[in-house]
Design an enzyme around this catalytic site. Structure first.
Site, PDB file in Angstrom:
ATOM      1  N   VAL A 110      31.775  32.113  18.697  1.00 38.91           N
ATOM      2  CA  VAL A 110      32.004  32.765  17.564  1.00 38.91           C
ATOM      3  C   VAL A 110      32.451  34.384  17.867  1.00 38.91           C
ATOM      4  O   VAL A 110      33.644  34.968  17.449  1.00 38.91           O
ATOM      5  CB  VAL A 110      31.565  32.552  16.364  1.00 38.91           C
ATOM      6  CG1 VAL A 110      32.149  33.251  15.153  1.00 38.91           C
ATOM      7  CG2 VAL A 110      31.480  31.159  15.913  1.00 38.91           C
ATOM      8  N   LYS A 163      24.310  25.623   3.450  1.00 41.12           N
ATOM      9  CA  LYS A 163      25.705  25.870   2.916  1.00 41.12           C
ATOM     10  C   LYS A 163      25.671  25.710   1.307  1.00 41.12           C
ATOM     11  O   LYS A 163      26.282  26.296   0.622  1.00 41.12           O
ATOM     12  CB  LYS A 163      26.560  25.197   3.492  1.00 41.12           C
ATOM     13  CG  LYS A 163      26.943  25.756   5.005  1.00 41.12           C
ATOM     14  CD  LYS A 163      27.715  24.597   5.974  1.00 41.12           C
ATOM     15  CE  LYS A 163      27.784  24.776   7.304  1.00 41.12           C
ATOM     16  NZ  LYS A 163      28.158  23.792   8.036  1.00 41.12           N
ATOM     17  N   ILE A 194      37.673  27.643   5.730  1.00 36.82           N
ATOM     18  CA  ILE A 194      38.082  27.252   4.532  1.00 36.82           C
ATOM     19  C   ILE A 194      37.504  28.727   3.708  1.00 36.82           C
ATOM     20  O   ILE A 194      36.559  28.841   3.872  1.00 36.82           O
ATOM     21  CB  ILE A 194      37.709  25.889   3.924  1.00 36.82           C
ATOM     22  CG1 ILE A 194      37.775  24.748   4.922  1.00 36.82           C
ATOM     23  CG2 ILE A 194      38.134  25.809   2.499  1.00 36.82           C
ATOM     24  CD1 ILE A 194      36.963  23.410   4.179  1.00 36.82           C
TER      25      ILE A 194
END
Ligand code: HSE
Length: 430
Positions: free
Chosen positions: A16, A208, A139
């Site tokens: 990442v 999450k 998202i």
């Protein structure tokens, strides 16, 4: 006229971190126009300097010590991409905030465990704490909830929050292969870690969900380990029976705040095959929010992977560059509601129960009796024939009932001599 550059330090150059750097290099000119100022990496930190990451790092100051980098002058924002709820990742964020820097992180464990404390530190210094990449990868769900739905009282948020589990359950359904084989395939493809427990035991989804609940309802962040179940016990039989009954099996995170308590749970669910969430397969994530004015909002996309996660990290950097620094959870940390959790035993809903039984006289009657003694009403009952001597799967669904009653009925059923094992899955009819 361009403003001064936003000076970025990236802590952690795994997939990442490297992809975030590549994105900033590739889209630098467009981002500068969008922000009215250059968005520039000035420093990076990682363990192994020699590793080829496929990007040119020569223009950036290299730091062996991410914590020292977080304290260094000439940096406006620290991007924490190290991972882990504690240790160096937490230290980097705390040092950066104490040194007057904004923090952008993709670290769901850190925010789920220490989000309220970090939000307080950020607010006291007037910095931003941004974590779009921590939930559902690419998202833009944090922005949607915190800003796009800010006019609403959000009463429920639920979703598919773990791509690895969704991939495994989708492949089990598509191929008929058992859990272990599909998990091994997911590991070969890089969708599952070599130690897959964070994903398949539901912990990643629960991190999450804790963040989503805080942003959706304006409450303090709490990771609720006691309300988390993973997917290890879901068999190919369960997937096929669910299909026959008109359902799909999904690992969902569900949070509700419509009473005085906060319901927050992660577990496999049977969802109606025609529902929007049942259509979300493979590594995709979905988040569905219910607001009092907007009604239902459905967001679907890639919840993991270097590209989608880097996209979310850079979206946060764009907000910082534009000077859009908002309270981390949508309201000042001292106004966040510390709602008591609703125990899972207070859930009301329907259930799917698969029992492995010896095909003996009276076993079905005893099962039905154990449930009716608790006031649990059976909706459907299936028994499939198996070869003599084999255990027979008996599957039933119930009408909506209280979890406490269902568990008492199940305890009585498990005590029957003819019942070898069971699998209980909650049915959610969104
Ligand atoms: N391993 C996670 C998933 C992505 O499979 O969705 C990072 O949280």
């Amino acid at each position: 006229m361009m403003l001064d550059p936003l000076r970025i330090a990236i802590a952690g150059l795994g997939t990442v971190g490297a992809e975030t750097t590549r994105l900033l290099q590739l889209h630098g000119a467009t981002l500068a126009m969008r922000c009215g100022r250059p968005v520039q990496v000035v420093a990076v930190s990682a363990r192994d300097r020699k590793r080829d990451r496929g990007i040119d790092l020569s223009a950036y100051a290299w730091w062996e010590d991410a914590a020292a980098m977080a304290a260094a002058p000439g940096i406006d924002v620290v991007v924490e991409l190290i991972g882990g709820a504690d240790g160096i990742a937490r230290r980097v964020c705390e040092i950066a905030l104490a040194a007057g820097k904004h923090v952008v992180t993709a670290n769901k464990a850190l925010i789920a465990h220490h989000g309220t404390d970090l939000a307080e530190r950020a607010q006291e210094g007037g910095q931003g704490l941004l974590f779009e990449a921590a939930v559902a990868g690419g998202i833009p769900v944090i922005k949607a909830l915190r800003e796009g739905l800010a006019a609403n009282r959000v009463t429920e948020v639920h979703g598919i929050l773990n791509g690895t589990c969704n991939y495994i359950l989708s492949r089990m359904r598509a191929t008929g292969e058992p859990f272990e084989r599909v998990l091994a395939e997911a590991q070969v493809l890089g969708y599952a870690e070599q130690d897959p427990s964070l994903d398949i035991d539901g912990i990643d989804a629960a991190h999450k969900l804790a963040i989503l609940a805080a942003v959706s309802f304006g409450c303090t962040v709490h990771f609720r380990a006691e309300n988390v179940e993973g997917i290890r016990h879901v068999t190919g039989d369960d997937i096929r029976f669910a299909e026959d009954l008109g359902y799909r099996v999904k690992l969902l995170g569900i949070a509700r705040a419509d009473g005085t308590q906060l319901e927050q749970r992660v577990h496999p669910c049977l969802v109606p095959a025609e529902s929007p969430i049942a259509q979300v397969d493979d590594v995709f994530n979905a988040v569905i929010a219910q607001g009092d004015f907007v009604d239902r909002v459905v967001l679907v996309g890639r919840g993991a992977g270097a590209g989608p996660t880097a996209s979310a990290v850079v979206a946060d950097l764009v907000d910082v560059a534009r000077g859009r620094v908002l309270p981390a959870f949508g309201m000042p940390f001292d106004r966040l509601d510390a709602r008591p959790p609703a125990p899972l035993s207070t859930r009301t809903g329907a259930y799917y129960l698969r029992l492995q039984v010896r095909d003996e006289v009276g076993v079905l009657a005893a099962i039905a009796q154990a449930l009716s003694a608790q006031g649990v009403s059976i909706e459907q009952f299936i028994q499939r024939r198996r070869d003599p001597g084999e255990l027979v799967p008996v599957v039933l669904t119930t009408h909506p009932t209280d979890e406490a009653k269902m568990l008492r009925g199940l305890a009585a059923i498990s005590g029957l001599d003819s019942v070898e094992s069971h699998c209980l899955i909650r049915i959610e009819s969104f």
